[in-house]
Write an enzyme that holds these catalytic residues in place. Structure first.
Site, short mmCIF file in Angstrom:
data_model
loop_
_atom_site.label_atom_id
_atom_site.label_comp_id
_atom_site.label_asym_id
_atom_site.label_seq_id
_atom_site.Cartn_x
_atom_site.Cartn_y
_atom_site.Cartn_z
N PHE A 22 -0.23 10.18 -7.68
CA PHE A 22 -0.13 8.76 -7.33
C PHE A 22 -0.79 7.88 -8.39
CE2 PHE A 22 -0.12 10.39 -2.75
CZ PHE A 22 1.23 10.58 -2.81
N GLY A 60 0.83 -1.21 0.00
CA GLY A 60 0.00 0.00 0.00
C GLY A 60 0.86 1.25 0.00
N TRP A 101 2.33 1.70 -3.39
CA TRP A 101 1.32 2.17 -4.34
C TRP A 101 1.33 3.70 -4.42
CZ3 TRP A 101 -2.95 5.34 -3.61
CH2 TRP A 101 -3.86 5.40 -4.67
N HIS A 102 1.60 4.34 -3.27
CA HIS A 102 1.56 5.80 -3.26
C HIS A 102 2.74 6.43 -3.99
CE1 HIS A 102 -1.35 5.13 0.00
NE2 HIS A 102 -1.82 6.30 -0.35
N GLY A 103 3.85 5.73 -4.01
CA GLY A 103 5.00 6.32 -4.70
C GLY A 103 6.17 5.37 -4.72
#
Lengths: 401, 503
Positions: free
Chosen positions: B503, B321, B324-326
């Site tokens: 994102f 997770g 996923w953001h960066g």
């Protein structure tokens, strides 16, 4: 019991009533704001009002790129608030006989300054740029702390292409933006005060005066230290230029130089004269020496003329108050920023004009020199930096950082 | 196109106007118009990436149709595997390839050139939505799908760029039920009010505050001294920034969708009021949490195979997770920190609470103790979340660690910056808003605009504010929303994109 259709119709009617009222409020308030702002903008375009318009703090980032295109000046000042406060466009234009525009904005980042410069390159009358280097090479501000910087209001986008919908964007900015509301309130308030005969220092911060009281201790320490300054030798071996850290935003400065050189626009780059008793005077050796190096390296390939001034060393201006007998400074604001009186002195030096009447003779004797025209510029800068250090140490005898 | 921009407002007026006209003359054409408008909305940023979006939609649609047409379980499994791999491959290339090369260079001490790849806007959102659709189809939850429904489901502009991440069962039935694509004034009114509040959160409440937060991170990145106050101001300040920015965006997205008669799922519900990290994740970026839970945490074993397995699943899920953001190790650490928080929470419930029965009973029996325990839990959760934010925001691990160290009092530079001390008093209004006021989802609970809001009965009894100020089609709400919109609109001079656009 009501049927579904009846409830639906009632909901629809309520919905329409809501939307009508919503639209009415939005349109009527927006229209009123637009009309008021348009009227106020006309005031902002008047030549007589430019002292207030260009020196006032606030949404300069929004307005100045628009105004500069309107006025199409011959000389533009770029930098942060130290430059904004120093150059009153009306006074300095009258003094030099050239049309100036003060494009400096409070808290300017090096990037913002470069983008503002790039946005004015096509102005047909522009012959010279006065560039304050303090926030580019010395104490760089790398975070935008002030509101309003909007690249979409500049002539060109970051890739150098003409900005799309520029006229529409600017029209919006001067009629319906928060910037318009904020600026107009400030400008109209100041214009009203001026017209009512209020002293300029009351409504324009650039013109307020530093009160010498409260600095007696600093003045005495400085007076005691001054006689020794010239006599002191360098404390140990001085670092070479390569050993001094390159300013983090030197690249932005170089890009500014390249752009101005390409367009054949003269550059007057300078470091602000900061008041010894109030400011730290900045330990600027690395910045000033690298500034010298960068300007020298660009001069051979540059069609325009480059000039370089460091006003920031113990001289008759920066020592203001040390020997004064009055209570208020003519040269500095209460926060230590230079007042427009200093801007005139710097302009005189930069453009080879005689200083205005009443200027103390010691100012004429030792206030800035075009460092690109002297052989021993590096030695001078080192000497100036050493004297700054010594004065700083004298001001802080308990411990130097 | 950024919601908080003049260009978008002009776009919206045109889209609504044409939609209204079509609704009066050709109500069947509304869907096609919204698809066209959505593609324009996406292509406005970089037209070339329209091909990427269109290619992704067509490829996924082909795979979904392949699964729907086959009763062969192995073939369907193969198709879903190919589809998921294609989507992950797409994200991996655009988002993680450079990160992978950098990491390999670091580990193997090589000097392979790091490619410069421009990240297509919103790619993480629309690929995740497609992955969800593929898995649902594989599990037999999708009976049929038409290309333009698929295109609408993925490209519908209110949710295309930064969510909410919509599940097929939330959107496809609405599309099937929509017989006439017409503007309904009541729904447009709800949407306009919600949009105005979201815009206000973004341009008035938080954007002017951002430079002060940036200044601390910038000082830390330069290696300037950082005090304990600076560190906490950085963590808390950024926590407010990302909350108001992203929840404002989500309010706007939900409002926009409802203008066209479609409801989107809730994405935020006062997460900083959460008294545990589990509740925080039920209220923060809800649609991503749901996606991670259903497609990662549960397949990894979930919480039904003992504490050790649960912790492993939590850490794995949250690390992914975070990623996923960066593409960066600081995001992984942010995810791992939250995984660790959740693990501690599970361990606390499984191991500690049963042994503390009498104490818990005493606390529950006393209203005063209960309130104190609740307040302490909220503070603890808020503090833990704020601590993790510095890893999310800092430009690199070194800066993040410097700030985190300062927050823990490990910095010996007590003086530090004045930035933190100066900023902390300005945080008070934000505390007031996130802790004391109802959120827009509560105020619009009965409007029909928000899916799943009924699952969030955080306050058992509506507060006075909720009762007095719940949305209605009243003149007061109309005039109030208009004024909120005007102030937010006038404040749009200083454009800054939404955080989650990247994102």
């Amino acid at each position: 019991m009501k049927s579904g259709d009846t409830i639906g119709n009632a909901q629809e009617q309520l919905g329409w009533r809501f939307l009508r009222l919503f639209a009415l409020v939005v349109i009527s308030v927006a229209a009123l704001v637009a009309v008021v702002n348009r009227v106020a903008y006309r005031q902002m375009l008047k030549a007589d009002n430019q002292t207030i318009v260009q020196l006032i703090d606030g949404w300069a980032r929004v307005y100045k790129p628009i105004l500069v295109d309107h006025f199409d000046p011959e000389i533009i000042v770029f930098g942060a608030s130290w430059a904004r406060d120093a150059f009153d466009p009306v006074t300095v234009s009258a003094f030099t006989g050239l049309h100036w525009f003060n494009h400096a904005v409070s808290g300017a980042t090096p990037y913002e300054t470069r983008r503002f410069v790039e946005s004015t390159l096509d102005d047909p009358n522009l012959t010279a740029v006065v560039l304050n280097l303090d926030t580019i090479l010395r104490s760089s501000i790398d975070v935008q702390m002030k509101y309003g910087f909007d690249e979409a209001l500049l002539d060109k986008d970051p890739q150098g292409r003409p900005t799309r919908w520029l006229k529409a964007r600017r029209e919006y900015a001067i009629t319906l933006s928060g910037a318009a509301i904020g600026t107009n309130l400030e400008v109209l308030k100041a214009l009203h005060a001026r017209d009512a005969g209020v002293d300029v220092s009351e409504y324009l911060e650039s013109y307020d005066r530093l009160d010498f009281r409260g600095y007696e201790t600093e003045f005495k320490l400085i007076r005691d230290a001054l006689p020794q300054l010239g006599a002191l030798a360098p404390a140990g071996e001085e670092p070479s230029l390569s050993a001094l850290p390159e300013p983090p935003y030197a690249e932005e400065f170089e890009r500014i130089l390249e752009a101005l050189c390409t367009m054949d626009i003269d550059v007057y780059a300078y470091f602000t004269p900061t008041m010894v008793a109030v400011e730290r005077l900045g330990r600027g050796l690395a910045a000033t020496l690298h500034g010298l190096r960068l300007l020298r390296s660009h001069q051979p390939g540059c069609r325009a003329r480059l000039h370089y001034y460091n006003f920031n060393y113990p001289n008759a201006v920066t020592l203001d108050g040390v020997f004064a007998t009055g209570r208020f400074s003519d040269l500095y604001r209460s926060d230590g920023h230079p007042r427009p009186t200093i801007g005139v002195l710097m302009a005189a030096r930069m453009f080879g004009l005689p200083f205005p009447d009443g200027t103390p003779p010691e100012v004429a004797g030792d206030f800035g020199v075009d460092l690109l025209k002297v052989e021993d510029a590096e030695r001078r800068l080192r000497e100036q930096a050493r004297r700054v250090e010594q004065l700083f140490a004298a001001r802080h005898p308990a411990g130097v950082q | 196109m950024v919601f908080a921009s003049q260009a978008f407002l002009a776009f919206l007026v045109v889209v609504l106007g044409v939609y209204w006209l079509l609704g009066r003359t050709r109500p069947w054409a509304g869907k096609a118009w919204l698809i066209i408008a959505s593609l324009f909305f996406y292509g406005y940023w970089a037209p070339a990436y329209l091909l990427l979006l269109a290619g992704s939609i067509i490829a996924n649609f082909t795979i979904v149709r392949g699964m729907l047409a086959s009763a062969n379980a192995r073939w369907r499994s193969l198709l879903v595997a190919i589809g998921v791999a294609l989507n992950i491959g797409l994200i991996a290339y655009y988002k993680y390839f450079a990160f992978l090369v950098e990491s390999l260079n670091f580990v193997a001490a090589t000097d392979v050139r790091v490619p410069e790849i421009v990240l297509p806007i919103g790619i993480s959102f629309f690929t995740f939505q497609q992955i969800g659709l593929l898995v649902d189809t594989w599990k037999g939850r999708v009976a049929s799908l038409r290309l333009w429904d698929h295109a609408f489901f993925i490209a519908f502009f209110p949710q295309l760029i930064a969510g909410p991440i919509v599940s097929q069962h939330e959107m496809l039935p609405q599309l099937a039920a929509m017989r006439r694509w017409m503007l309904e004034p009541g729904k447009v009114a709800v949407g306009a009010a919600l949009f105005s509040i979201g815009l206000f959160k973004k341009t008035v409440l938080i954007d002017p505050f951002v430079p002060h937060i940036d200044a601390i991170y910038s000082a830390a990145a330069r290696g300037d001294p950082i005090s304990i106050l600076d560190g906490w101001a950085a963590g808390i300040g950024y926590g407010f920034q990302v909350y108001f920015d992203f929840s404002g965006y989500s309010d706007m997205a939900i409002g926009l969708a409802f203008m066209f008669g479609l409801s989107l799922p809730l994405n935020f519900f006062s997460p900083y009021k959460a008294a545990s990290i589990r509740i925080f994740w039920r209220c923060w970026h809800v649609t991503l949490s749901r996606f991670l839970r259903n497609l990662l945490f549960v397949p990894m074993g979930g919480s039904r195979h003992g504490l050790a397995r649960t912790i492993a699943a939590l850490l794995g899920t949250m690390a992914i997770g975070g990623l996923w953001h960066g593409a960066g190790w600081n995001f992984v650490i942010w995810g791992l920190l939250h995984g660790a928080y959740l693990s501690v929470n599970h361990a606390w419930i499984d191991l500690a609470l049963p042994r503390a029965g009498p104490l818990v009973a005493r606390v529950r029996a006393s209203p005063a103790l209960r309130r104190m325990a609740h307040a302490a839990s909220v503070l603890l959760t808020f503090g833990a979340v704020s601590f993790a934010w510095v890893y999310f925001r800092a430009p690199d691990l070194e800066t993040a660690s410097r700030l985190a160290g300062a927050m823990l009092g490990l910095s010996d530079r007590a003086g530090g910056q004045r930035l933190g001390a100066d900023m902390l008093p300005t945080l008070l209004p934000y505390f007031l808003i996130v802790w004391c006021l109802p959120n827009p989802m509560q105020l619009f609970r009965s409007s029909g605009a928000i899916l799943h809001v009924e699952n969030y009965p955080i306050s058992r009894e509506p507060t006075l504010i909720e009762r007095r100020f719940s949305f209605s089609l009243s003149p007061g709400w109309a005039a109030g929303s208009a004024l909120v919109f005007l102030v937010a609109w006038f404040a749009m001079s200083n454009l800054s994109p939404f955080i989650y656009y990247q994102f």
